[in-house]
Scaffold this active site. Sequence first.
Site, PDB file in Angstrom:
ATOM      1  N   LYS A 218       0.798  -1.206   0.000  1.00  0.00           N
ATOM      2  CA  LYS A 218       0.000   0.000   0.000  1.00  0.00           C
ATOM      3  C   LYS A 218       0.839   1.269   0.000  1.00  0.00           C
ATOM      4  O   LYS A 218       0.362   2.350  -0.308  1.00  0.00           O
ATOM      5  CB  LYS A 218      -0.881   0.026   1.272  1.00  0.00           C
ATOM      6  CG  LYS A 218      -1.855  -1.097   1.402  1.00  0.00           C
ATOM      7  CD  LYS A 218      -2.606  -0.957   2.749  1.00  0.00           C
ATOM      8  CE  LYS A 218      -3.244  -2.255   3.157  1.00  0.00           C
ATOM      9  NZ  LYS A 218      -3.738  -2.170   4.560  1.00  0.00           N
ATOM     10  N   GLY A 219       2.093   1.174   0.400  1.00  0.00           N
ATOM     11  CA  GLY A 219       2.885   2.361   0.725  1.00  0.00           C
ATOM     12  C   GLY A 219       2.993   3.423  -0.352  1.00  0.00           C
ATOM     13  O   GLY A 219       3.130   4.600  -0.053  1.00  0.00           O
TER      14      GLY A 219
ATOM     15  N   ASP B 297      14.693   0.192   1.249  1.00  0.00           N
ATOM     16  CA  ASP B 297      15.340  -0.054   2.534  1.00  0.00           C
ATOM     17  C   ASP B 297      16.389  -1.151   2.313  1.00  0.00           C
ATOM     18  O   ASP B 297      17.465  -0.874   1.799  1.00  0.00           O
ATOM     19  CB  ASP B 297      14.224  -0.453   3.518  1.00  0.00           C
ATOM     20  CG  ASP B 297      14.676  -0.590   4.958  1.00  0.00           C
ATOM     21  OD1 ASP B 297      15.504   0.199   5.400  1.00  0.00           O
ATOM     22  OD2 ASP B 297      14.178  -1.497   5.647  1.00  0.00           O
TER      23      ASP B 297
ATOM     24  N   LYS C  77      17.095   4.510   1.967  1.00  0.00           N
ATOM     25  CA  LYS C  77      17.995   4.358   3.129  1.00  0.00           C
ATOM     26  C   LYS C  77      19.158   3.479   2.678  1.00  0.00           C
ATOM     27  O   LYS C  77      19.171   2.277   2.950  1.00  0.00           O
ATOM     28  CB  LYS C  77      17.263   3.647   4.278  1.00  0.00           C
ATOM     29  CG  LYS C  77      16.018   4.327   4.803  1.00  0.00           C
ATOM     30  CD  LYS C  77      15.493   3.491   5.981  1.00  0.00           C
ATOM     31  CE  LYS C  77      14.073   3.793   6.317  1.00  0.00           C
ATOM     32  NZ  LYS C  77      13.530   2.890   7.355  1.00  0.00           N
TER      33      LYS C  77
ATOM     34  N   ASP D  93       3.245   3.674   6.493  1.00  0.00           N
ATOM     35  CA  ASP D  93       2.624   3.362   7.786  1.00  0.00           C
ATOM     36  C   ASP D  93       3.600   2.833   8.821  1.00  0.00           C
ATOM     37  O   ASP D  93       4.693   2.378   8.520  1.00  0.00           O
ATOM     38  CB  ASP D  93       1.545   2.292   7.596  1.00  0.00           C
ATOM     39  CG  ASP D  93       2.152   0.903   7.401  1.00  0.00           C
ATOM     40  OD1 ASP D  93       3.056   0.764   6.554  1.00  0.00           O
ATOM     41  OD2 ASP D  93       1.739  -0.038   8.113  1.00  0.00           O
TER      42      ASP D  93
HETATM   43  P1  IMP Z   1      12.878  -3.299   1.550  1.00  0.00           P
HETATM   44  O1  IMP Z   1      12.277  -4.488   0.896  1.00  0.00           O
HETATM   45  O2  IMP Z   1      13.615  -3.666   2.799  1.00  0.00           O
HETATM   46  O3  IMP Z   1      13.674  -2.411   0.640  1.00  0.00           O
HETATM   47  O4  IMP Z   1      11.723  -2.469   2.167  1.00  0.00           O
HETATM   48  C1  IMP Z   1      10.867  -1.762   1.476  1.00  0.00           C
HETATM   49  C2  IMP Z   1       9.562  -1.695   2.219  1.00  0.00           C
HETATM   50  O5  IMP Z   1       9.724  -1.681   3.630  1.00  0.00           O
HETATM   51  C3  IMP Z   1       8.898  -0.418   1.870  1.00  0.00           C
HETATM   52  O6  IMP Z   1       8.018  -0.616   0.796  1.00  0.00           O
HETATM   53  C4  IMP Z   1       8.149  -0.086   3.137  1.00  0.00           C
HETATM   54  O7  IMP Z   1       6.869  -0.660   3.063  1.00  0.00           O
HETATM   55  C5  IMP Z   1       8.877  -0.762   4.240  1.00  0.00           C
HETATM   56  N1  IMP Z   1       9.676   0.191   5.020  1.00  0.00           N
HETATM   57  C6  IMP Z   1      11.012   0.376   4.977  1.00  0.00           C
HETATM   58  N2  IMP Z   1      11.387   1.360   5.793  1.00  0.00           N
HETATM   59  C7  IMP Z   1      10.256   1.836   6.354  1.00  0.00           C
HETATM   60  C8  IMP Z   1       9.999   2.914   7.280  1.00  0.00           C
HETATM   61  O8  IMP Z   1      10.892   3.644   7.743  1.00  0.00           O
HETATM   62  N3  IMP Z   1       8.692   3.110   7.601  1.00  0.00           N
HETATM   63  C9  IMP Z   1       7.683   2.341   7.103  1.00  0.00           C
HETATM   64  N4  IMP Z   1       7.878   1.354   6.231  1.00  0.00           N
HETATM   65  C10 IMP Z   1       9.165   1.096   5.861  1.00  0.00           C
HETATM   66 MG    MG Z   2       5.862  -0.908   1.232  1.00  0.00          MG
END
Ligand code: IMP
Ligand code: MG
Length: 178
Positions: free
Chosen positions: A44-45, A107, A135, A163
């Site tokens: 949803k983000g 992330d 990040k 969220d």
């Molecule tokens: P990745 O797969 O670790 O790159 O994470 C990506 C997903 O993690 C993003 O689509 C977010 O939904 C969630 N996410 C990463 N960091 C945050 C944060 O600081 N707040 C909320 N959701 C996060």
């Molecule tokens: Mg997300």
Amino acid sequence: MAVAAPETIEVLFDAATVSRRVEELANEIGAALPEPFTVVGLLKGAFVLVADLVRALDRAGRAPRVEFLQVSSYGLGKDSSGSVKVIGGMPDSVAGQAVLLVDDIQDTGRTITFTRQLLAEHGAGRIWTCALLDKPSRRVVGGDCDFTGFVIPDVFVVGYGIDYAERFRHLPFIARLV
Ligand code: IMP
Ligand code: MG
């Protein structure tokens, strides 16, 4: 899982700052991507970002198609589960299309790496990636997105669609939990 206690938030990027950056991203994207292309937003983000981005792309003279893909990696906590799940179906109209994959935050990199691969397996043509926030210090797989809004340190952020345990998505700005 217990409902999270109320948290204090601190504004990182106010609504006007986010809006200016989204406009700049749309101009960069509009100049770089071929005609036609499809925006694939990750739910949803990315729902707020996609809504603003496609209207900014319109102002940049572009007419993207829009699809969404729902993925989940976090559940209700603050830490990534380490695995990415697709909930619901794959948009099949991406076959042969240039795609802009859009997420709220990059992330660890797992979500974008996994969904990019999935889109490729479903026949997408060239794929570009875009995240409003990045990040880089948290990266486990993959590289930087082609289009990044803001690079941030390892802080937990909410708002503008993002969220914490399904709260704060409605905020018109981006804040950090403190
Ligand atoms: P990745 O797969 O670790 O790159 O994470 C990506 C997903 O993690 C993003 O689509 C977010 O939904 C969630 N996410 C990463 N960091 C945050 C944060 O600081 N707040 C909320 N959701 C996060
Ligand atoms: Mg997300």
